[in-house]
Design a protein around this motif. Sequence first.
Motif, mmCIF file in Angstrom:
data_model
loop_
_atom_site.group_PDB
_atom_site.id
_atom_site.type_symbol
_atom_site.label_atom_id
_atom_site.label_comp_id
_atom_site.label_asym_id
_atom_site.label_seq_id
_atom_site.Cartn_x
_atom_site.Cartn_y
_atom_site.Cartn_z
ATOM 1 N N SER A 54 0.807 -1.210 0.000
ATOM 2 C CA SER A 54 0.000 0.000 0.000
ATOM 3 C C SER A 54 0.843 1.265 0.000
ATOM 4 C CB SER A 54 -0.932 -0.001 1.228
ATOM 5 O OG SER A 54 -1.708 1.167 1.275
ATOM 6 N N GLY A 55 1.967 1.245 0.696
ATOM 7 C CA GLY A 55 2.809 2.430 0.809
ATOM 8 C C GLY A 55 3.502 2.826 -0.472
ATOM 9 N N GLU A 56 3.502 1.941 -1.456
ATOM 10 C CA GLU A 56 4.176 2.231 -2.721
ATOM 11 C C GLU A 56 3.224 2.757 -3.797
ATOM 12 O OE1 GLU A 56 7.200 2.411 -3.428
ATOM 13 O OE2 GLU A 56 8.225 1.377 -1.818
ATOM 14 N N VAL A 57 1.947 2.889 -3.467
ATOM 15 C CA VAL A 57 0.950 3.309 -4.465
ATOM 16 C C VAL A 57 0.174 4.503 -3.917
ATOM 17 C CG1 VAL A 57 -0.952 2.574 -5.938
ATOM 18 C CG2 VAL A 57 0.751 0.893 -5.178
ATOM 19 N N PHE A 58 0.125 5.583 -4.710
ATOM 20 C CA PHE A 58 -0.580 6.797 -4.298
ATOM 21 C C PHE A 58 -1.830 6.966 -5.149
ATOM 22 C CE2 PHE A 58 -1.733 11.233 -4.446
ATOM 23 C CZ PHE A 58 -1.493 11.709 -3.172
ATOM 24 N N ARG A 59 -2.971 7.011 -4.485
ATOM 25 C CA ARG A 59 -4.247 7.363 -5.120
ATOM 26 C C ARG A 59 -4.906 8.370 -4.203
ATOM 27 N NH1 ARG A 59 -9.526 5.272 -4.776
ATOM 28 N NH2 ARG A 59 -8.771 3.552 -3.484
ATOM 29 N N ALA A 60 -5.169 9.576 -4.711
ATOM 30 C CA ALA A 60 -5.530 10.714 -3.870
ATOM 31 C C ALA A 60 -6.642 10.419 -2.886
ATOM 32 C CB ALA A 60 -5.902 11.903 -4.751
ATOM 33 N N SER A 61 -7.732 9.815 -3.343
ATOM 34 C CA SER A 61 -8.875 9.608 -2.459
ATOM 35 C C SER A 61 -8.578 8.639 -1.326
ATOM 36 C CB SER A 61 -10.082 9.120 -3.261
ATOM 37 O OG SER A 61 -9.778 7.912 -3.932
ATOM 38 N N ARG A 62 -7.547 7.835 -1.461
ATOM 39 C CA ARG A 62 -7.152 6.911 -0.395
ATOM 40 C C ARG A 62 -5.944 7.399 0.381
ATOM 41 N NH1 ARG A 62 -3.183 3.310 -0.132
ATOM 42 N NH2 ARG A 62 -2.768 3.360 -2.374
ATOM 43 N N SER A 63 -5.026 8.045 -0.293
ATOM 44 C CA SER A 63 -3.718 8.319 0.292
ATOM 45 C C SER A 63 -3.610 9.656 1.020
ATOM 46 C CB SER A 63 -2.650 8.270 -0.809
ATOM 47 O OG SER A 63 -2.657 7.018 -1.473
ATOM 48 N N ILE A 64 -4.568 10.548 0.834
ATOM 49 C CA ILE A 64 -4.525 11.844 1.513
ATOM 50 C C ILE A 64 -5.469 11.792 2.713
ATOM 51 C CG2 ILE A 64 -4.905 14.322 1.304
ATOM 52 C CD1 ILE A 64 -4.332 14.115 -1.655
ATOM 53 N N ASP A 65 -4.918 11.995 3.894
ATOM 54 C CA ASP A 65 -5.703 11.907 5.121
ATOM 55 C C ASP A 65 -6.557 13.151 5.325
ATOM 56 O OD1 ASP A 65 -4.577 9.442 5.736
ATOM 57 O OD2 ASP A 65 -2.899 10.359 6.815
ATOM 58 N N ALA A 66 -7.612 12.993 6.090
ATOM 59 C CA ALA A 66 -8.466 14.129 6.436
ATOM 60 C C ALA A 66 -7.644 15.197 7.151
ATOM 61 C CB ALA A 66 -9.621 13.659 7.328
ATOM 62 N N GLY A 67 -7.852 16.446 6.752
ATOM 63 C CA GLY A 67 -7.126 17.556 7.364
ATOM 64 C C GLY A 67 -5.778 17.844 6.733
ATOM 65 N N GLN A 68 -5.303 16.953 5.863
ATOM 66 C CA GLN A 68 -4.012 17.152 5.220
ATOM 67 C C GLN A 68 -4.161 18.147 4.069
ATOM 68 O OE1 GLN A 68 -2.281 13.504 3.857
ATOM 69 N NE2 GLN A 68 -0.270 14.398 3.437
ATOM 70 N N ASP A 69 -3.138 18.958 3.849
ATOM 71 C CA ASP A 69 -3.140 19.917 2.743
ATOM 72 C C ASP A 69 -3.023 19.121 1.440
ATOM 73 O OD1 ASP A 69 -2.363 21.753 0.698
ATOM 74 O OD2 ASP A 69 -1.547 23.126 2.201
ATOM 75 N N TYR A 70 -4.119 19.008 0.698
ATOM 76 C CA TYR A 70 -4.120 18.133 -0.472
ATOM 77 C C TYR A 70 -3.259 18.696 -1.596
ATOM 78 C CZ TYR A 70 -7.512 21.107 -2.952
ATOM 79 O OH TYR A 70 -8.138 22.149 -3.594
#
Length: 253
Positions: A30-46
């Motif tokens: 999981s840590g090697e794949v970035f998909r915005a809707s999954r990988s950006i946590d709530a409150g994080q500067d997207y």
Amino acid sequence: MPGCFINYRTGDGEHVATLIDRELKQRFGSGEVFRASRSIDAGQDYVRALDAAVRRCEVLVAIIGPAWLDSPHRSGGDGRALDDPDDWTRREIATALSLGTPVIPILFDGAARLRPADLPEDMRGLARCQNRRLHHRSAESDLADIIEAVEVAAPRLGDMGEDESSEGDSGQSSGGGVANTMRDVSGGTVAQSREFHGVNGISGRTGDMVFGNSGPVNTGTGPQYNGSTVHNGTGDQIGVQRVHGSRNGGESR
């Protein structure tokens, strides 16, 4: 940072992005794949998260469907979304191209191959990137091709895939394979597992089970007997219905 960045447009490919995300996570973690809707946590500067991820990724996978090229502004404005320099789909791809990051277009549902003239200037290199296709009738083989393309484009991820394959061949993979720890067993049938409970009187954690062998087999420590009778060292014969002793030899982690 993740090695693979999944680029997609909301309204044209979320389901394909989710599918490919799942397959790549299973392959690389999981840590090697970035998909915005999954990988950006709530409150994080997207904005920062997206920019950092696309700048540091090793390969970008662009999900492109039939409506991708002419998708309208999400705000309802005139013209195509791609013609807006602030469109995130465009920005991510243009950034990757400017950095020389490999970009793999994934064409699904019969999407046409892109032409440079149809793209903004900072994205025209995308039309020259070799694509892969995904069709529901050949999804299994298409997904395998996509994973292989990612491995080739990002050698570090490719090495990870090779390591996993090697572990799978030796039974040591983290996905639940069982290592072959049996030695010098001839005849009969050998089965290995993490646990066997209540089988022929054997309980607890075991590693190896041997069926139909013609002689004693010891794959762990402690006394183990094969047959209906054994000698106890005093001349007496004892009927044996169970196997006793430690069975440490075949446990897989």
